[in-house]
Design an enzyme around this catalytic site. Sequence first.
Site, PDB file in Angstrom:
ATOM      1  N   HIS A 209       0.826  -1.215   0.000  1.00 57.14           N
ATOM      2  CA  HIS A 209       0.000   0.000   0.000  1.00 57.14           C
ATOM      3  C   HIS A 209       0.856   1.260   0.000  1.00 57.14           C
ATOM      4  O   HIS A 209       0.427   2.317   0.464  1.00 57.14           O
ATOM      5  CB  HIS A 209      -0.934   0.014   1.210  1.00 57.14           C
ATOM      6  CG  HIS A 209      -2.344  -0.351   0.877  1.00 57.14           C
ATOM      7  ND1 HIS A 209      -3.439   0.285   1.419  1.00 57.14           N
ATOM      8  CD2 HIS A 209      -2.856  -1.292   0.042  1.00 57.14           C
ATOM      9  CE1 HIS A 209      -4.544  -0.245   0.950  1.00 57.14           C
ATOM     10  NE2 HIS A 209      -4.222  -1.210   0.103  1.00 57.14           N
ATOM     11  N   HIS A 310      -5.863  -4.933 -10.838  1.00 52.42           N
ATOM     12  CA  HIS A 310      -6.368  -4.597  -9.512  1.00 52.42           C
ATOM     13  C   HIS A 310      -7.886  -4.586  -9.576  1.00 52.42           C
ATOM     14  O   HIS A 310      -8.468  -4.058 -10.512  1.00 52.42           O
ATOM     15  CB  HIS A 310      -5.826  -3.214  -9.136  1.00 52.42           C
ATOM     16  CG  HIS A 310      -6.315  -2.661  -7.842  1.00 52.42           C
ATOM     17  ND1 HIS A 310      -7.304  -1.690  -7.762  1.00 52.42           N
ATOM     18  CD2 HIS A 310      -5.946  -2.912  -6.574  1.00 52.42           C
ATOM     19  CE1 HIS A 310      -7.503  -1.364  -6.502  1.00 52.42           C
ATOM     20  NE2 HIS A 310      -6.703  -2.097  -5.750  1.00 52.42           N
TER      21      HIS A 310
END
Length: 401
Positions: A209, A310
């Site tokens: 992240h 994603h």
Amino acid sequence: MLSPTPDDPGALRITAVETLVVNAEMRNWILVKVRTDQDGLVGWGEASLNWKTRAVVGAVEDLASMIVGRDPRDIEQALRVMTKHSYYRLGIVGVTAISGIEHALWDILGKSVGQPVWRLLGGQVRDQVRVYTHLGLGDMRSVYDTVDEGQLRERATAVVEQGYDALKVVLIPYGGHLSTPADRRHVDRMMSVLRSTVGPDVDIMIDFHARPASPAAAMQYVDILADYDPMFCEEPVAPGDTEALCAVAARSPVPIAAGERLVGLREFLPVLASKALAVAQPDLNHTGGLLEGKRIAAVADAELVGVAPHNPNGPVAGAAALHFAVSTPNFVIQEEMSGAVSWYDEVVSAPMKRVGNHWEVPTAPGLGVEVDEAAARRHPYRPEVPHSGSAVLADGTVVDW
């Protein structure tokens, strides 16, 4: 003329572009409905973007006036109109809106010719689509808040018992320019538990992240993770800094993946050319849609890079990802979060049929989705859970979520 005239028997026109927002806790699913002048022929897409719902809905409304009256089957032309005639360069909000509209245009095109979208994207290149999920089978609290060994063992076991042979975890602590010994011990301990729980043959992906604030901090974790044979480390540094990504990739013994926050081929080009990635991760919901995703995949293929889109979004986005995967040679694996909410399958009937570790190839025309609009309205818009607000260090420093 590029579009058929109204008296052309083959004419087909867009009459309206609408949005339907479905609150799914972590995200509001922004479903996009494109209507045509052919009775019963509509297309569905998805333009979900966490914490930007009202902005995207407004962008869809702004863009709709540019394409109403046009032939929905002229997808390339519609994309050029929405981007070129917008004048200002569109960022993540505008491009997400375009992506949802574009999905719906493909849905219409497929239905109009009686073919699944993957057939129109180049045809079938694989017999099944490998998928992975997250801890808790997509439940938000499990994905982001699994912090002790018992929870990790229990949730990882549940994933494997469901037939998956790959999962992703978010284990990297919030941090700064260097990690702490305590944080490194935590990551080492958690990975040891995870690998011993799922065994040597289940692929593990670690999503950073972009929490490390420097290549040095990222590498402190990569060096630990390498001992556990991960499939890849995702977004180890902030997006947009190709040099930092290259610095990590040059030293990392683990393959590097990134790209979920890059918008369009233009932003992918320098990253792909740098050879920093083993796996590119465009989000087909945010990067411009299926056509732009195919362009990114083609360049990635030329640079010997795989593609693993994603997708922690809703079911229509999942359908678009499925058709992309069926038709894209350098596809690697697909993220899915079908358990994000308990009623996931009530709002949208989608073509993703999982058998063990993979989705089956769909055969229905278009994207193969059906939306129960009455069920959708039972989950109206609410502000999403503000989980990113937890990304604050003990001294009050705000950091990447």
